[in-house]
Write a protein that holds these residues in place. Structure first.
Motif, PDB file in Angstrom:
ATOM      1  N   GLU A  47      43.144 137.893  23.488  1.00 24.30           N
ATOM      2  CA  GLU A  47      43.682 136.635  24.014  1.00 24.30           C
ATOM      3  C   GLU A  47      45.047 136.353  23.380  1.00 24.30           C
ATOM      4  N   GLU A  48      45.181 136.684  22.103  1.00 21.93           N
ATOM      5  CA  GLU A  48      46.453 136.465  21.409  1.00 21.93           C
ATOM      6  C   GLU A  48      47.573 137.325  22.010  1.00 21.93           C
ATOM      7  N   GLU A  49      47.270 138.609  22.303  1.00 23.28           N
ATOM      8  CA  GLU A  49      48.270 139.488  22.913  1.00 23.28           C
ATOM      9  C   GLU A  49      48.678 138.974  24.291  1.00 23.28           C
ATOM     10  N   ASN A  51      48.565 135.869  25.385  1.00 23.92           N
ATOM     11  CA  ASN A  51      49.378 134.657  25.221  1.00 23.92           C
ATOM     12  C   ASN A  51      50.800 134.987  24.781  1.00 23.92           C
ATOM     13  N   LYS A  52      50.965 135.995  23.925  1.00 25.94           N
ATOM     14  CA  LYS A  52      52.311 136.417  23.512  1.00 25.94           C
ATOM     15  C   LYS A  52      53.102 136.945  24.704  1.00 25.94           C
ATOM     16  N   ARG A  53      52.447 137.734  25.547  1.00 30.47           N
ATOM     17  CA  ARG A  53      53.126 138.252  26.743  1.00 30.47           C
ATOM     18  C   ARG A  53      53.518 137.121  27.691  1.00 30.47           C
ATOM     19  N   ILE A  54      52.634 136.173  27.854  1.00 27.18           N
ATOM     20  CA  ILE A  54      52.936 135.025  28.716  1.00 27.18           C
ATOM     21  C   ILE A  54      54.128 134.258  28.162  1.00 27.18           C
ATOM     22  N   ASP A  55      54.120 133.997  26.860  1.00 28.22           N
ATOM     23  CA  ASP A  55      55.230 133.271  26.231  1.00 28.22           C
ATOM     24  C   ASP A  55      56.540 134.036  26.406  1.00 28.22           C
ATOM     25  N   GLN A  56      56.509 135.358  26.216  1.00 30.02           N
ATOM     26  CA  GLN A  56      57.718 136.170  26.369  1.00 30.02           C
ATOM     27  C   GLN A  56      58.208 136.140  27.813  1.00 30.02           C
ATOM     28  N   SER A  57      57.297 136.242  28.743  1.00 22.93           N
ATOM     29  CA  SER A  57      57.669 136.212  30.167  1.00 22.93           C
ATOM     30  C   SER A  57      58.297 134.875  30.549  1.00 22.93           C
ATOM     31  N   GLU A  58      57.707 133.791  30.074  1.00 25.59           N
ATOM     32  CA  GLU A  58      58.268 132.467  30.369  1.00 25.59           C
ATOM     33  C   GLU A  58      59.648 132.310  29.737  1.00 25.59           C
ATOM     34  N   SER A  59      59.807 132.831  28.537  1.00 27.86           N
ATOM     35  CA  SER A  59      61.113 132.787  27.871  1.00 27.86           C
ATOM     36  C   SER A  59      62.146 133.605  28.652  1.00 27.86           C
ATOM     37  N   ASP A  60      61.766 134.801  29.067  1.00 24.82           N
ATOM     38  CA  ASP A  60      62.673 135.652  29.852  1.00 24.82           C
ATOM     39  C   ASP A  60      63.083 134.960  31.146  1.00 24.82           C
TER      40      ASP A  60
END
Length: 77
Positions: A47-49, A51-60
């Motif tokens: 779940e942590e991985e 969420n990190k991908r989601i955060d990175q995608s939203e940032s991008d």
């Protein structure tokens, strides 16, 4: 008998088969085993991985670091 020798013996016996039905059953078994092996290689994300991908995608996306569908499609036309 080691694995390599067993596989060679199996192939020799397989080549002797005259029954199309037997060949079909062995093909089906081989596909099933191959799929099972491939599935074992895939490890699910934590779940942590995720969420990190989601955060990175939203940032991008927020920083315009993305390509539109039309840009991607034009690359392959």
């Amino acid at each position: 008998m080691n694995l390599e020798a067993r596989k060679i013996e199996f192939v020799k016996e397989f080549l002797k088969l005259q029954s199309e039905e037997a060949v079909s059953r062995l093909e089906k078994l081989l596909r099933k085993e191959k799929k099972a092996s491939e599935e074992q290689l895939i490890e699910p994300m934590t779940e942590e991985e995720l969420n990190k991908r989601i955060d990175q995608s939203e940032s991008d996306f927020g920083n315009n670091r993305f390509k539109s569908i039309s840009e991607l499609l034009s690359k392959y036309e």
